[in-house]
Design an enzyme around this catalytic site. Sequence first.
Site, short mmCIF file in Angstrom:
data_model
loop_
_atom_site.label_atom_id
_atom_site.label_comp_id
_atom_site.label_asym_id
_atom_site.label_seq_id
_atom_site.Cartn_x
_atom_site.Cartn_y
_atom_site.Cartn_z
CB ALA A 39 -0.97 -0.06 0.81
N GLY A 40 0.47 2.14 -0.78
CA GLY A 40 1.01 3.58 -0.21
C GLY A 40 -0.33 4.68 -0.18
CG HIS A 41 -2.73 5.02 2.34
ND1 HIS A 41 -3.38 4.17 1.10
CD2 HIS A 41 -2.35 3.78 3.21
CE1 HIS A 41 -3.99 3.14 1.58
NE2 HIS A 41 -2.87 2.67 2.61
CB THR A 298 2.53 6.37 -2.96
OG1 THR A 298 1.19 7.43 -3.19
CG2 THR A 298 2.87 6.71 -1.61
CB VAL A 413 -12.25 19.98 -4.84
CG1 VAL A 413 -13.66 19.36 -5.01
CG2 VAL A 413 -11.86 20.87 -3.24
P1 GDP Z 1 -4.91 5.75 -1.30
O1 GDP Z 1 -3.54 4.97 -1.81
O2 GDP Z 1 -5.97 4.99 -1.60
O3 GDP Z 1 -4.13 6.35 -0.10
O4 GDP Z 1 -4.15 6.69 -2.73
P2 GDP Z 1 -2.56 7.10 -3.07
O5 GDP Z 1 -2.69 8.21 -1.87
O6 GDP Z 1 -2.22 6.02 -3.49
O7 GDP Z 1 -2.68 8.16 -4.02
C1 GDP Z 1 -4.13 9.51 -4.01
C2 GDP Z 1 -3.05 10.70 -4.29
O8 GDP Z 1 -4.36 11.52 -4.93
C3 GDP Z 1 -2.03 10.98 -3.22
O9 GDP Z 1 -1.78 11.69 -4.19
C4 GDP Z 1 -3.55 12.04 -2.20
O10 GDP Z 1 -2.76 12.98 -2.52
C5 GDP Z 1 -4.35 12.22 -3.83
N1 GDP Z 1 -5.10 13.08 -3.71
C6 GDP Z 1 -6.38 12.90 -2.55
N2 GDP Z 1 -7.52 12.85 -3.20
C7 GDP Z 1 -7.62 13.75 -4.18
C8 GDP Z 1 -8.40 15.01 -4.33
O11 GDP Z 1 -9.69 14.95 -4.06
N3 GDP Z 1 -7.36 15.69 -5.23
C9 GDP Z 1 -6.66 16.14 -6.10
N4 GDP Z 1 -5.77 16.01 -6.50
N5 GDP Z 1 -6.04 15.31 -5.40
C10 GDP Z 1 -5.84 13.90 -4.37
P1 IMO Z 2 -3.51 1.26 -1.79
O1 IMO Z 2 -3.33 0.68 -0.75
C1 IMO Z 2 -2.64 -0.20 -6.50
C2 IMO Z 2 -1.29 -3.51 -7.10
C3 IMO Z 2 0.24 -4.07 -7.86
C4 IMO Z 2 0.14 -5.15 -8.25
C5 IMO Z 2 -0.90 -6.48 -7.77
C6 IMO Z 2 0.12 -7.28 -7.18
O2 IMO Z 2 -2.10 2.37 -2.36
O3 IMO Z 2 -4.94 1.51 -2.94
P2 IMO Z 2 1.15 -6.77 -4.66
O4 IMO Z 2 2.33 -6.73 -4.41
O5 IMO Z 2 -0.28 -6.54 -3.50
O6 IMO Z 2 1.33 -8.64 -5.07
O7 IMO Z 2 0.56 -6.60 -6.34
O8 IMO Z 2 -1.71 -5.41 -6.45
N1 IMO Z 2 -1.20 -3.12 -5.22
C7 IMO Z 2 -2.32 -1.74 -5.59
N2 IMO Z 2 -2.12 -1.24 -6.43
N3 IMO Z 2 -2.36 0.42 -4.71
C8 IMO Z 2 -2.73 -0.26 -4.08
O9 IMO Z 2 -1.70 0.10 -3.19
C9 IMO Z 2 -1.63 -1.92 -4.49
N4 IMO Z 2 -1.00 -3.25 -4.14
C10 IMO Z 2 -0.90 -3.58 -4.11
O10 IMO Z 2 0.52 -3.01 -8.40
O11 IMO Z 2 -0.42 -4.98 -10.07
MG MG Z 3 -1.89 4.42 -2.94
#
Ligand code: GDP
Ligand code: IMO
Ligand code: MG
Length: 427
Positions: A39-41, A298, A413
């Site tokens: 995961a990457g948030h 991320t 937004v």
């Molecule tokens: P997650 O894995 O579901 O937590 O999502 P990620 O963090 O991997 O990817 C979402 C990206 O979108 C991040 O860089 C957030 O900072 C950004 N983000 C989240 N909500 C919004 C939004 O409403 N607008 C914009 N422009 N960016 C957002």
């Molecule tokens: P978050 O929490 C997007 C994808 C990988 C690959 C498949 C299997 O940030 O939404 P793995 O390493 O889990 O065995 O890979 O799942 N994948 C994701 N894609 N967001 C993620 O996490 C992911 N975690 C795994 O790219 O296709």
């Molecule tokens: Mg993510």
Amino acid sequence: MPAIVLVGAQWGDEGKGKATDALGAHVDYVVKFNGGNNAGHTVVVGGEKYALHLLPSGILTPGCIPVISNGVVIDLSVLFDEIEGLTARGVDCSTLLVSSNAHLIASYHRTVDKVTERFLGKRRIGTTGRGIGPAYADKINRVGVRVQDLFDENILRQKVEGALEQKNHLLAKVYNRRKIAVEEVVEELLSYTDRLRPLVRDTSLELSRALDRGDMVLFEAGQATMLDVDHGTYPFVTSSSATAAGACTGSGVPPNRVDRVLAVVKAYTTRVGEGPFPTELTDEAGDQLREAGGEFGTTTGRPRRCGWYDAPISRYAARINGVTDFVLTKLDVLTGLERIPVCVAYDIDGVRHDELPMTQSEFHHARPVYEHLDGWQEDISGCRTLDDLPKAAQVYVKALEEMAGKPISAIGVGPGREQTVVVRDLV
Ligand code: GDP
Ligand code: IMO
Ligand code: MG
């Protein structure tokens, strides 16, 4: 309303981290219940950017207790690096709780993840290479190593021996790699024991007591519905249960304690790694979405595949997860488009499908049926209520809501914590 599950509706990266963080102030516990550091948030607070992998996003809210429950696979080196990095930036990680039943990712899981992907060649999944799949495989094969095994060195050694027996044959004879020594692994794992011990709990019991007290518990999914090992686009999925039901098996909190299920859904669609993606744009329009949305992973930095919004997927996510509310994110990214295509159904070998088809082969052939909605040109990043949004954006949101069949209760937004249009209270 004490227990809430938050999941991703698409293929991940919907903005779950931001949504969890935004709820943090109302929440007593945030539980990561599946996945690991795949995961990457990214969460932006007061202009500061935080990238979280293994720790639940609620850690950024003072007073909110972060929990890593039994359904997670933990790479201890990543855990302590992340704790150190956040602590250095002034984030308090001292209340973190870790389940004694969570499984560990060891070096051999990362090795096996990478060599199997290479071996699969064209059939590869495009994993994050973090050892996630092999660690869950060991769990299901009953040769996994758990957090609690660190507290008994003899047991730990036996378990690592058991886990390596087959793998070393495979590594040496099939993949032509060096064998991994039991002692090397045992030593590495034991080096974390003293730091881990104070965090370890029966987290199922802790959460049960918290709910009895009326505390608010938020379960934060990693990955998403379409990456769920049962309900996603198998085999192009992750190896855990990323849907709402996974919150129960992954935490030991039963289904009848869950009150609300929030699904985070992007105003368009992205996917990382291989696998079918009906609305994918491989042309300039896709590049534009990637640039405008900053769609680069991320975790691995990989460019995300981008495409238009897919309504059948949202309907599917609503059904599979028992969604009560959607959180729509990244609406601002669509600003500036004349017309916005939205996939309302699929054409599969000449037949219209309003729902996801029964088989994966059909899904591979699915061609989107688009409806085109009007775009808007105004900057919406400062909007905070529905009425602040341009008419066309309101119509877009309403249309998505009707297609998904559940209310959109918040709209992102911008990446900032405060950049949200609140339609109705989520907690
Ligand atoms: P997650 O894995 O579901 O937590 O999502 P990620 O963090 O991997 O990817 C979402 C990206 O979108 C991040 O860089 C957030 O900072 C950004 N983000 C989240 N909500 C919004 C939004 O409403 N607008 C914009 N422009 N960016 C957002
Ligand atoms: P978050 O929490 C997007 C994808 C990988 C690959 C498949 C299997 O940030 O939404 P793995 O390493 O889990 O065995 O890979 O799942 N994948 C994701 N894609 N967001 C993620 O996490 C992911 N975690 C795994 O790219 O296709
Ligand atoms: Mg993510």
